[in-house]
Motif scaffolding. Structure first.
Motif, PDB file in Angstrom:
ATOM      1  N   SER A  34      40.296  51.697  48.995  1.00 54.48           N
ATOM      2  CA  SER A  34      39.961  52.763  48.062  1.00 54.48           C
ATOM      3  C   SER A  34      40.634  54.054  48.513  1.00 54.48           C
ATOM      4  O   SER A  34      40.745  54.313  49.714  1.00 54.48           O
ATOM      5  CB  SER A  34      38.442  52.948  48.035  1.00 54.48           C
ATOM      6  OG  SER A  34      38.102  54.165  47.427  1.00 54.48           O
ATOM      7  N   TYR A 102      39.474  46.775  41.945  1.00 57.34           N
ATOM      8  CA  TYR A 102      40.178  45.977  42.943  1.00 57.34           C
ATOM      9  C   TYR A 102      40.515  46.770  44.194  1.00 57.34           C
ATOM     10  O   TYR A 102      41.260  46.290  45.045  1.00 57.34           O
ATOM     11  CB  TYR A 102      41.433  45.324  42.344  1.00 57.34           C
ATOM     12  CG  TYR A 102      42.348  46.286  41.650  1.00 57.34           C
ATOM     13  CD1 TYR A 102      43.291  47.009  42.363  1.00 57.34           C
ATOM     14  CD2 TYR A 102      42.252  46.489  40.286  1.00 57.34           C
ATOM     15  CE1 TYR A 102      44.111  47.910  41.731  1.00 57.34           C
ATOM     16  CE2 TYR A 102      43.075  47.394  39.641  1.00 57.34           C
ATOM     17  CZ  TYR A 102      44.001  48.105  40.363  1.00 57.34           C
ATOM     18  OH  TYR A 102      44.804  48.997  39.742  1.00 57.34           O
ATOM     19  N   ASP A 103      39.981  47.981  44.312  1.00 56.13           N
ATOM     20  CA  ASP A 103      40.131  48.674  45.590  1.00 56.13           C
ATOM     21  C   ASP A 103      39.047  48.166  46.533  1.00 56.13           C
ATOM     22  O   ASP A 103      38.044  47.616  46.096  1.00 56.13           O
ATOM     23  CB  ASP A 103      40.065  50.189  45.415  1.00 56.13           C
ATOM     24  CG  ASP A 103      38.745  50.674  44.853  1.00 56.13           C
ATOM     25  OD1 ASP A 103      38.034  49.889  44.186  1.00 56.13           O
ATOM     26  OD2 ASP A 103      38.416  51.845  45.057  1.00 56.13           O
ATOM     27  N   LYS A 104      39.283  48.331  47.826  1.00 57.18           N
ATOM     28  CA  LYS A 104      38.389  47.728  48.816  1.00 57.18           C
ATOM     29  C   LYS A 104      37.841  48.773  49.775  1.00 57.18           C
ATOM     30  O   LYS A 104      38.404  49.848  49.938  1.00 57.18           O
ATOM     31  CB  LYS A 104      39.143  46.651  49.607  1.00 57.18           C
ATOM     32  CG  LYS A 104      39.695  45.546  48.718  1.00 57.18           C
ATOM     33  CD  LYS A 104      40.555  44.592  49.504  1.00 57.18           C
ATOM     34  CE  LYS A 104      41.223  43.586  48.593  1.00 57.18           C
ATOM     35  NZ  LYS A 104      42.126  42.702  49.338  1.00 57.18           N
ATOM     36  N   ARG A 130      38.039  40.464  52.920  1.00 55.20           N
ATOM     37  CA  ARG A 130      37.615  41.709  52.287  1.00 55.20           C
ATOM     38  C   ARG A 130      38.031  41.746  50.819  1.00 55.20           C
ATOM     39  O   ARG A 130      39.182  41.527  50.484  1.00 55.20           O
ATOM     40  CB  ARG A 130      38.213  42.894  53.043  1.00 55.20           C
ATOM     41  CG  ARG A 130      37.826  44.241  52.522  1.00 55.20           C
ATOM     42  CD  ARG A 130      36.344  44.454  52.480  1.00 55.20           C
ATOM     43  NE  ARG A 130      35.868  45.075  53.691  1.00 55.20           N
ATOM     44  CZ  ARG A 130      34.581  45.143  53.994  1.00 55.20           C
ATOM     45  NH1 ARG A 130      33.671  44.615  53.216  1.00 55.20           N
ATOM     46  NH2 ARG A 130      34.201  45.724  55.098  1.00 55.20           N
ATOM     47  N   GLY A 131      37.055  42.003  49.950  1.00 52.89           N
ATOM     48  CA  GLY A 131      37.312  42.210  48.532  1.00 52.89           C
ATOM     49  C   GLY A 131      37.102  41.002  47.646  1.00 52.89           C
ATOM     50  O   GLY A 131      37.023  41.148  46.432  1.00 52.89           O
ATOM     51  N   ASP A 134      33.525  41.590  46.448  1.00 54.30           N
ATOM     52  CA  ASP A 134      33.154  42.960  46.076  1.00 54.30           C
ATOM     53  C   ASP A 134      33.856  43.341  44.780  1.00 54.30           C
ATOM     54  O   ASP A 134      34.640  44.278  44.728  1.00 54.30           O
ATOM     55  CB  ASP A 134      33.535  43.935  47.205  1.00 54.30           C
ATOM     56  CG  ASP A 134      33.219  45.381  46.845  1.00 54.30           C
ATOM     57  OD1 ASP A 134      32.327  45.612  46.020  1.00 54.30           O
ATOM     58  OD2 ASP A 134      33.886  46.271  47.383  1.00 54.30           O
ATOM     59  N   GLY A 136      36.310  42.154  43.384  1.00 55.32           N
ATOM     60  CA  GLY A 136      37.719  41.814  43.299  1.00 55.32           C
ATOM     61  C   GLY A 136      37.949  40.592  42.429  1.00 55.32           C
ATOM     62  O   GLY A 136      39.043  40.359  41.915  1.00 55.32           O
TER      63      GLY A 136
END
Length: 159
Positions: A34, A102-104, A130-131, A134, A136
């Motif tokens: 992010s 799609y930011d992490k 990661r993601g 979340d 994603g």
């Protein structure tokens, strides 16, 4: 018309295994933080790479009338915009808005041995990295759900 749940379930299970998991593995490998955590996000290009991965995957979906664009205003992160026309008996003017990002979040510490934030690992039926969980997965899940409704004989509004 009754939705054929067995066809829906088969479609989702097949798409998950053959299309979504491989795409999520590629997505997890992109360290697209992010902008709150990566002030040089634009120079790094990770969010643009994530947007491209998502958009390219969406463009390959077998959905009649599907339109996919990446929109980016100066100084802002790219946005993947997907439009799917109404299908079946649904009212053509009704619209459902589906959203995801799609930011992490940052990498953080405490990963189990053999796991890491940017290294996708499929352990049984669990995908680590990661993601992947979340939001994603949102574009992947949304389009496969639309496909499944169509495959099962259902209708849906414009999405």
């Amino acid at each position: 018309m009754t939705l054929q749940l067995d066809a829906v379930q088969r479609h989702v299970a097949d798409a998950w295994r053959t299309d979504i998991v491989p795409a999520l593995e590629g997505f997890i490998a992109i360290p697209g933080l992010s902008p709150s955590f990566d002030v040089d996000w634009e120079a790094h290009g990770h969010l643009a790479a994530a947007a491209t991965l998502v958009a390219d995957w969406c463009r390959r979906r077998p959905i009649d009338g599907l339109a996919v664009d990446i929109v980016q205003l100066p100084g802002l992160t790219p946005v993947v915009v997907v439009e799917v026309p109404a299908f079946g008996a649904a009212a053509p003017d009704d619209t459902v808005v589906l959203y995801g990002h799609y930011d992490k979040q940052p990498e953080m510490t405490g990963w189990r041995d053999g796991l890491g934030p940017w290294t996708p690992v499929l352990d049984g039926e669990r995908l680590y990295g990661r993601g992947g969980a979340d939001d994603g997965y949102s574009a992947f899940a949304s389009l496969v759900a639309i496909e499944a409704v169509r495959t099962g004989g259902g209708s849906h509004a414009r999405c």
